[in-house]
Structures are given as structure tokens and as C-alpha cells.
Write an enzyme that holds these catalytic residues in place. Structure first.
Site, PDB file in Angstrom:
ATOM      1  N   HIS A 302      41.478  32.210  17.758  1.00 14.25           N
ATOM      2  CA  HIS A 302      40.755  31.176  18.031  1.00 14.25           C
ATOM      3  C   HIS A 302      41.703  30.132  18.679  1.00 14.25           C
ATOM      4  O   HIS A 302      41.859  29.533  19.650  1.00 14.25           O
ATOM      5  CB  HIS A 302      40.033  30.575  16.888  1.00 14.25           C
ATOM      6  CG  HIS A 302      39.488  29.074  17.068  1.00 14.25           C
ATOM      7  ND1 HIS A 302      37.975  29.075  17.438  1.00 14.25           N
ATOM      8  CD2 HIS A 302      39.794  27.915  17.036  1.00 14.25           C
ATOM      9  CE1 HIS A 302      37.774  27.642  17.391  1.00 14.25           C
ATOM     10  NE2 HIS A 302      38.921  27.239  17.100  1.00 14.25           N
ATOM     11  N   GLU A 303      42.935  29.809  17.669  1.00 11.20           N
ATOM     12  CA  GLU A 303      44.005  28.785  18.086  1.00 11.20           C
ATOM     13  C   GLU A 303      44.697  29.337  19.401  1.00 11.20           C
ATOM     14  O   GLU A 303      44.875  28.377  20.338  1.00 11.20           O
ATOM     15  CB  GLU A 303      44.894  28.614  16.928  1.00 11.20           C
ATOM     16  CG  GLU A 303      44.297  28.270  15.839  1.00 11.20           C
ATOM     17  CD  GLU A 303      43.172  27.278  15.503  1.00 11.20           C
ATOM     18  OE1 GLU A 303      43.450  26.249  16.471  1.00 11.20           O
ATOM     19  OE2 GLU A 303      42.316  27.317  14.837  1.00 11.20           O
TER      20      GLU A 303
HETATM   21  N1  TRP Z   1      40.809  21.992  16.713  1.00 11.47           N
HETATM   22  C1  TRP Z   1      40.957  22.840  15.308  1.00 11.47           C
HETATM   23  C2  TRP Z   1      40.492  23.921  15.721  1.00 11.47           C
HETATM   24  O1  TRP Z   1      41.046  24.943  15.975  1.00 11.47           O
HETATM   25  C3  TRP Z   1      40.250  21.670  14.174  1.00 11.47           C
HETATM   26  C4  TRP Z   1      41.149  20.956  13.350  1.00 11.47           C
HETATM   27  C5  TRP Z   1      42.115  21.497  12.694  1.00 11.47           C
HETATM   28  C6  TRP Z   1      40.690  19.795  12.797  1.00 11.47           C
HETATM   29  N2  TRP Z   1      42.827  20.478  11.751  1.00 11.47           N
HETATM   30  C7  TRP Z   1      41.968  19.619  11.853  1.00 11.47           C
HETATM   31  C8  TRP Z   1      39.943  18.875  13.017  1.00 11.47           C
HETATM   32  C9  TRP Z   1      41.907  18.266  11.192  1.00 11.47           C
HETATM   33  C10 TRP Z   1      39.802  17.502  12.212  1.00 11.47           C
HETATM   34  C11 TRP Z   1      40.890  17.515  11.274  1.00 11.47           C
HETATM   35  O2  TRP Z   1      39.216  24.211  15.456  1.00 11.47           O
HETATM   36 ZN    ZN Z   2      39.094  25.108  17.537  1.00  8.38          ZN
END
Ligand code: TRP
Ligand code: ZN
Length: 884
Positions: A302-303
Site C-alpha cells: 500500500h505505502e
Molecule cells: N496515508 C496513510 C496511509 O497510507 C494514512 C496515515 C498514516 C495517517 N498516518 C496517519 C492519517 C496519521 C492520519 C494521521 O493510509
Molecule cells: Zn494510504
């Protein structure tokens, strides 16, 4: 903490930024009791707008301003306006430079947003709006800038200093040292990251499709260095898959992952420097379950996939969050389906969607995939944005077909590389590349609520015509009472008496075209007429769950049994079993509530015995078919639900299945556990499948209370070489043995794993979620344990989250103590970590779904939280919408 009521932010108020930041040069001076952040911003008036120079407002939170200069001119308090949330000043030229220095206190940052300490390590979390806790900035995703970052810290405690992009310089100065990183790709501030700590890494290489060599590094605390290989393998598989399936190549010379113990979510896709919750990186057989291995694989993917769907093409504003999250969840679920069992992955995803997203959609926090407004964006990292968003992308894939979908994604990435765009832009690329009109389809982005698709049918033997009538509707959701018809792709077959799919020919077609087709239902009421249908079929609708809707077709239990045994689509075979089990569970619940004698329909047992006898079925699918709908899912199906009665019904039906198949389970268990004992642990689909069926067999056999099984279970607990078998055995023992016996087992486990925080999370949650062990007194004891901390989100989830979401018997105790307990924890958490506090509140937001007695008790606790002064914006938004 907020001083006045948080404002509502609206999509309709979106305006392009007045100013842009071409370059961002950051210098961090890290110390034990403070950090200094110097930011040099090379700025300009947005060239898309007129030549006027409005006041510049940079946002900043919890920052102590030491100095600020405009074009090297120091500013004094008369030159700017400083508030709790921002600083404003008047630029005098279209291009200018701002220099600021602020002082922050990472060591006191328990919200885990901005720059904070996790153990001895410094790290950051900037999505969505955390960068403003690091420096004054235009902290919005449509402001993209080239970043250079210099980090200075003491050498001894922080030998590793990381940021986004490539290392371009480093040096020493006495006890301290520094590194400078440069990221060549312009990015929004939410993708910024910094890490400083005493970390070790495993390193590998990946050669991209154009033969560039990329260095891969996974950084962890030294004691975890033996738990990185699975994440590394997953990363390499992800990189190859994205090349093969989407034609997407990695774009920097280095890709880094860092594991941290204190993290609000699963992981974060910062450019070239992903930061992960250690629970989503670390895995080895002795300490991680199969579920954890698969979670690591999925989250790493995913990342990584965000590098294109999120970073190279990012979101214009936070209303477009699902642009990156829905698409990326779709991508990672397809990746996992390709790596493991495709049908099982779909069953798991659909069960999750229906339990959690449908509940959200039916509650006070319901919102569209592209919300129209929010108070606190952190509250909108939801199952609707992620999972429903992924279903919406999946429907586009279904409607366009794989080839057109790929053309659409190619066009999307090519058209918008380096831009911050909207969900409309994504759909436009799909439409332009395929030539398929998606105008009406776009309603999926703006309309909240779970659609109902009611289906009736008619067969006319004389003319050999079969008609399917579709009627779609969608219940009202907050601020949205009127609903319009959606485009609902229905993948279907017509199953004949022999169990085979019949050829499908619509009335206006000359010939039959295949035996499985996708029809787009677009109107509120619509009929499909089929010709040349030689016998009355059973319709197999919504195969593979082709749309996230509630299908209502009045299948008889005999028809469900037939589909369960014969449907050509393995998802629909499972689905028929789930519907049959659900009908039985509802019936038993009714009997319990009405104090009637409990009678469990024998057809459920008959259908399940056919599953056991079916040699064509994959072991993992058999395990799925023996997994009944969860209590939480059944609660969603019954208005004014009586959670206690539902828990009791589920328990009775499971025990009935257990006694009905004791011999079979016993034998199956012996067979599978013998194979497992002779096989080294392998993290692959066929082994996941065997262990899942082995554990299901053990679980049911243990439910009979057989002492034979108890011995076998203890033996599995003591001798298995992997956590999948050990944890399963532990949980069956905790739920099956007397308290004294299970205490001994728990003690031996904690003695062995006291040093391993992630394993202890499992130990905590087995108890907190146990109907047998997890009463409130025991929960308080767990919270008093040395290893528990309210400041660590994983511990909070393992104890408080497991209790409120999985231990429904105790959480919904009629005396209300479970609700009061949760409210106490939310209040305590809110002053430490508002994001986690708001998330823990979710079970109470469902209060209107329960029987009046429970409603009143839940509501009283919500009111009690609401009455507290100084609520965070996060908790305030959830509470006020829940009580509205
Ligand atoms: N974008 C991150 C994901 O892959 C989501 C995320 C990670 C996030 N840490 C966070 C969102 C802290 C809000 C706060 O899904
Ligand atoms: Zn994401």
C-alpha cells in the site's frame, strides 16, 4: 486544545493558494528537551492569479517563534500578526524569501503528529496537517515544493539521520553530526519525513524495468533486525508488481522504511522514507501470526504504491483523500489477491466492508467517498474513504474491463504527473481513455449511504422468458435526504438445476453471449429480460461482490444451500453460506429474546457437511465457509439490536456446529496439525490455508469442552514453532479453560515474551476480547500492567479497542459499565492523543442501533464526554455529530 468551537471546512469554499513555495530549506537542531527548526521558504505569488499581493498567512501550531525575516530583513512584532494558529504578513514583491526559526518540544508531543519521540527515536507524522506543528508553512496538499533538509543531532544517541530523497552531504562537529538530504520531486508538506535514532538496517537492491538500481533499506531498533526479511521480500514483490500490472517504476535511487513503536495508524507513504507502525513491518514465524504476515505484505505494498497514486499525483485538497486512498487500497488488495488466495482475499475484504463501512454509512458520521465538509480532517481517514473508495475504483475496473482500466490509469498518471488533482480528474481520465461515459457513475463519490438493490424475478415456461426486476434505493444520511439512482454493476449468472450456468441472451440479442455477464443497473427501477431460458433458473447475483450494495432477493434456504454447493463463483458460494447462517442466527436471536425454545435449522448443518465433503474446495475457502458472520455484523442486521441475545445466539450456533462435527473436526485437526508439525513455517498461501483450517477445526472442537481436545490444544500451545498456532491455541484455552488454568497459560506466555512489545499486544488483546476473561475488573488489571501505556496507540488498541469492538458481551453489559469504562478512557486519551481518542469513540457512535435500554446508557456517556471542557476538535466533531 481548542479554545473556541472548531469551524466547518467546506469543499465548495476551495480556493487556489495565493502563494506558492518553490523551495523549502529546513534545518533541524535536535536536542533532548527542545528542537530548533529553521525554515527558508523561496516563495512567489501564484502565477495563475492576478498580480495583486494579498496578505500571506502561514499556518503554525504549538510553535514558539524565535525570529522571522522577509528577504533577509528581520521582522519585528509590528510587521506581522501572530495568532494561536497562524502568522500573517504583507509581502512587497511577487518573489520573496521567508526565513523563520521556531522552537518545539518533540519529547512532550503525545499526539504523535508533527515531530515527536517514539522511545529514543525522533520521527515525524505530517499527514494530514502535522507539518504546521513543525514550522510556519502553507500546509495544504496543493502547495508542492522542492525540499532540502539538514538534521543535526548528537552522534552517540542518533547515529542515523534520515529525510526524504538522496543524501547529499554529511559531517561532524564535535559530539554532534549532521546530514543533508535533497528530494528532487516537488511534494506537499504532508509527505515530509525525518528520522533520527540508533537504528540498524537490512539492505537489498532492486533493478527496475529500465535497469536502474535502487537501494532498499529497512531501519529498525537493533533487537528487531531479525524480523525484517518478510517486509523486504514484500517490498520487492510490490515494486515488480507495480511495474507489471500498472507500468509504474520507482523514481529515486533509494527507498527506505523505518519502523516505529508509537504510531497513530498503520504506516505513512512519505516520499522515499516510509514510516511504519512496527506492527506493520516486523514479522518472523516465532512472533507474528499469518494474519500479521499478510498485513505486513499488504501495508508495505500500500505505502509503496502511494509513490505513484498519492505522491507523484497527489490530492488537491483533503476532500479528495479517497483519490489516493481508495485507488491505493484497490491496488494493494489486487496485489494481495495475486500473491495469495484471490477468493479468500475478497471474502475477507467484503466481510470487513459490510461490518465496518456499512455501519459507518448507517450512523451519524456517514459521509460520501468525497466528503463535502469536515471539522477535523483526521476524523475522515475512514472505512468509507478507504474501503468504499476502493470499491468505487473496483466498479470502474469492472465496468471498463482490465484493458481499458489500464489505459485509464496510464492516462491519469501521464496527464497529472507532478500535479495535485481531484477525484473528477481521475474519473475523467478513465472516461477519456475508455470512451465509456461515467457521468452518472460519479454519484458514487458524492452520495453517502449504502444502496439497497431489491431484486424479484418471473419465469414464463411457455415463452422461455425470464425477467429480473431491479429496484434501487438508498436510505437518508446526515445532510442528504434525497438520493439519486447510481450505476450498479451486477455481475451475474443464471444457475440451472444441474448447477451449471446457462447461456445468457437478452431479449433484444440474436445469440446468447457467454454464461456470466456484467449488467449496469442505472435506473431506480429496471428490468432485464432473458430469452431462450429452458428452465426456471436460480439467479447468482453480484458475483465477486461486484457492487457495494445490500442485495435483497428472497432466496429460500434450500436455494441458498443449492448455491452454496453449486455456484460457479466461489465468492457467491461463500456468500450463500453467509446468508444462510445469518438467517439462522437472526432466528435463534429472536427465539432467545422471546424466551422460546432454541431450534437451530438443520439445513445449516447439512450445508456445512457438504462443504466438508467437497474435495474441490481450497482449505482456506473451507475455513472461510465455517466462519460465521461476526456478532458485530449480526448487530448491524437487526434494528434495536440486543447485543447480549446476539452474542448468546452466535455462541449457541457455534457450539451446535461444534458438536455436530466433533468427529470430523477432531480427525481434520489431527491430520493438519501433524503436517504442520512436520513442516517448517512458510509464509505462503497454501500454508496460510492449512493453518487456518487447522485452527478452525481446533476452535470448534474446543467448544465441545472435550478434555481430549484440551490436551491437544495445550500441546499445540506448548510445542508449535510459530505464533499462528500458538496464539490460536492460547485464545481457545483462555476462552475454554477455568480461570485458574488459563491464568497459568497466560503467565507462561507473558514470561516468554515480556521483552517483545508486539507479542505482548497479542497477549493483551486475547484477554481484552475474551467473553470469558475480559470482564471490567480484568481489564483494569491489564491497564495497570507495567507494559501498558495510554500513550502507546498499539496498547490502547490491544486493550481498549479490543474490548469495545470485539468483546461485545461485556461491552454491552446491561448495567452500562462497559460504556462508562470506554467514556473514561476517551476522556483520558483526549488530553494525550486526540486522534486516538476520537477513534476509540466509534463504538459509542452506533448508539441508535441498539435496544432502548442500551441507547439510553450509551447516550448518557456521550453526554458526559460532551460536558467536559477543552475537548479536542477531533472528539468534539464526533460527539456533536453523534448527538445531533
Ligand atoms: N496515508 C496513510 C496511509 O497510507 C494514512 C496515515 C498514516 C495517517 N498516518 C496517519 C492519517 C496519521 C492520519 C494521521 O493510509
Ligand atoms: Zn494510504
Amino acid at each position: 486544545m481548542r479554545t473556541d468551537q472548531p469551524k466547518t471546512i467546506r469543499l465548495s469554499d476551495y480556493q487556489a493558494p495565493d502563494y506558492l513555495i518553490k523551495e523549502t530549506h529546513l534545518t533541524f537542531d535536535l536536542h533532548e528537551d527542545y528542537a530548533l527548526v529553521h525554515a527558508q521558504l523561496i516563495m512567489q505569488r501564484n502565477p495563475e492569479l492576478d498580480a495583486q499581493l494579498p496578505v500571506l498567512t502561514l499556518v503554525g501550531q504549538e510553535l514558539v517563534l524565535e525570529r522571522i525575516a522577509l528577504n533577509d530583513q528581520e521582522l519585528t512584532a509590528n510587521d506581522y500578526q501572530l495568532t494561536e494558529t497562524d502568522i500573517s504578513l504583507q509581502p512587497t514583491t511577487a518573489e520573496f524569501t521567508i526565513d523563520s526559526t521556531v522552537r518545539i518540544e518533540p519529547q512532550n508531543n503525545t499526539a504523535l503528529e508533527g515531530l515527536y519521540k517514539s522511545g529514543k527515536m525522533f520521527c515525524t507524522q505530517c499527514e494530514a496537517e502535522g507539518f504546521r506543528k513543525i514550522t510556519y508553512y502553507l500546509d495544504r496538499p496543493d502547495v508542492m515544493s522542492r525540499f532540502t533538509t539538514t538534521i543535526t543531532a548528537e552522534q552517540q544517541g542518533y547515529p542515523v539521520l534520515l529525510s526524504n530523497g538522496n543524501l547529499v552531504a554529511s559531517g561532524e562537529e564535535g559530539e554532534r553530526h549532521w546530514t543533508t538530504w535533497q528530494d528532487p520531486f516537488p511534494k506537499p508538506a504532508y509527505l515530509f519525513a525525518l528520522v533520527a535514532g540508533d537504528l540498524w538496517c537490512v539492505e537489498d537492491k532492486f533493478t527496475t524495468m529500465s535497469q536502474r538500481e535502487v537501494t532498499l533499506r529497512i531501519f529498525v531498533e537493533p533487537e528487531n533486525i531479525d524480523k525484517c526479511q518478510h517486509a523486504m521480500n514484500s517490498l520487492k514483490k510490490s515494486m515488480r508488481w507495480d511495474e507489471q500490472v500498472y507500468g509504474r517504476e520507482y523514481d529515486l535511487d533509494i527507498f527506505m522504511i523505518v519502523a516505529v513503536n508509537d504510531f497513530n495508524m498503520g504506516a505513512m507513504e512519505n516520499k522515499g522514507l516510509n514510516i511504519f507502525n512496527s506492527s506493520c513491518v516486523l514479522a518472523k514465524a516465532q512472533t507474528a501470526t499469518d494474519t500479521a504476515f499478510q498485513r505486513v505484505e499488504g501495508v508495505v505494498a500500500h505505502e509503496y504504491f502511494h509513490n505513484w497514486s498519492g505522491n507523484r499525483v497527489t490530492c488537491r485538497d483533503w476532500f479528495q483523500l479517497s483519490l489516493k486512498e481508495g485507488f491505493t487500497v484497490f491496488r494493494d488488495s489486487e496485489f494481495s489477491a495475486d500473491m495469495n488466495s484471490r477468493p479468500v482475499k475478497r471474502m475477507e475484504d467484503v466481510a470487513f466492508l459490510r461490518t465496518h463501512q456499512y455501519a459507518e454509512d448507517a450512523g451519524p458520521m456517514a459521509h460520501p467517498v468525497r466528503p463535502a465538509e469536515y471539522m477535523e480532517i483526521s476524523n475522515f481517514y475512514t472505512v468509507t474513504i478507504y474501503e468504499k473508495g476502493a470499491e468505487v475504483v473496483r466498479m470502474i475496473h469492472t465496468l471498463l474491463g482490465a484493458e481499458n482500466f489500464r489505459k485509464g490509469s496510464d492516462l491519469y498518471f501521464q496527464r497529472h504527473d507532478g500535479q495535485a488533482v481531484t477525484c473528477d480528474d481521475f474519473v475523467a481520465a478513465m472516461q477519456d481513455a475508455s470512451g465509456i461515459d461515467l457521468t452518472q457513475f460519479k454519484r458514487w463519490y458524492s452520495q453517502a449511504g449504502t444502496p439497497r438493490l431489491q431484486v424479484t424475478d418471473e419465469y414464463d415456461a411457455a415463452s422461455q422468458t425470464y425477467k429480473l426486476h431491479f429496484e434501487q434505493s438508498c436510505p437518508a444520511t446526515p445532510n442528504q435526504t434525497e438520493k439519486q439512482p447510481l450505476v450498479i454493476p451486477v455481475k451475474m449468472g443464471l444457475v440451472g438445476g444441474c448447477g451449471l450456468d446457462m447461456p445468457i441472451q437478452l431479449a433484444d440479442e440474436v445469440n446468447a453471449q457467454g454464461t456470466e455477464r456484467v449488467f449496469a443497473i442505472t435506473q431506480a427501477e429496471q428490468t432485464l429480460t432473458f430469452s431462450n431460458v429452458p428452465q426456471q433458473p436460480i439467479p447468482s447475483l453480484l458475483r465477486g461482490y461486484s457492487a457495494p450494495v445490500i442485495l435483497q432477493y428472497n432466496y429460500s434456504r434450500d436455494q441458498l444451500m443449492f448455491l452454496m454447493a453449486n455456484d460457479n463463483d466461489s465468492f457467491n458460494r461463500w456468500e450463500a453460506g453467509q446468508q444462510l447462517a445469518l438467517a439462522v442466527l437472526k432466528e435463534v436471536t429472536e427465539q432467545i429474546i422471546n424466551n422460546q425454545e432454541v431450534q437451530i435449522d438443520g439445513r445449516l448443518i447439512k450445508a456445512l457437511s457438504a462443504v466438508l465433503a467437497d474435495s474441490r474446495l481450497d482449505q482456506a475457502v473451507v475455513a472461510q465457509m465455517f466462519t460465521l458472520p461476526s456478532e458485530a455484523y449480526v448487530i448491524e442486521q437487526i434494528p434495536e439490536a440486543d447485543a447480549g441475545a446476539i452474542c448468546k445466539a452466535c455462541d449457541l450456533v457455534r457450539k451446535h456446529i461444534a458438536t455436530s462435527f466433533y468427529e470430523e473436526f477432531h480427525e481434520l485437526y489431527l491430520e493438519l496439525s501433524t503436517i504442520s508439525a512436520q513442516t517448517p513455517y512458510i509464509a505462503e498461501a497454501e500454508h496460510f490455508a492449512r493453518r487456518s483450517l487447522q485452527n478452525i477445526a481446533l476452535k470448534y472442537a474446543m467448544l465441545t469442552g472435550s478434555e481430549d481436545m484440551e490436551d491437544l490444544c495445550l500441546q499445540q500451545f506448548e510445542t508449535a514453532d510459530n505464533m499462528t498456532e500458538r496464539l490460536a491455541a492460547l485464545s481457545y484455552l483462555v476462552n475454554g479453560l477455568s480461570r485458574a488454568k488459563s491464568d497459568a497459560v497466560l503467565a507462561s506466555f507473558s514470561k516468554e515474551f515480556a521483552h517483545d512489545s508486539l507479542v505482548m499486544d497479542l497477549w493483551f488483546s486475547v484477554q481484552a476480547s475474551s467473553p470469558k476473561a475480559g470482564d471490567l475488573e480484568h481489564l483494569r488489571a491489564l491497564m495497570a500492567h507495567d507494559l501498558f501505556s495510554l500513550k502507546n496507540p498499539n496498547k490502547v488498541r490491544a486493550v481498549i479497542g479490543a474490548f469495545a469492538n470485539q468483546n461485545l458481551l461485556h461491552f454491552h453489559d446491561d448495567n452500562g459499565s462497559g460504556y462508562a469504562f470506554l467514556a473514561d478512557q476517551v476522556i483520558a486519551l483526549d488530553s494525550l492523543n486526540p486522534q486516538i481518542a476520537a477513534r476509540m469513540l466509534t463504538p459509542l457512535t452506533r448508539w441508535r442501533r441498539f435496544k432502548p435500554h442500551s441507547q439510553a446508557l450509551m447516550r448518557a456517556q456521550l453526554e458526559r464526554i460532551k460536558a467536559k471542557a477543552q475537548l479536542s476538535a477531533d472528539v468534539f466533531e464526533v460527539i456533536s455529530k453523534t448527538l445531533a
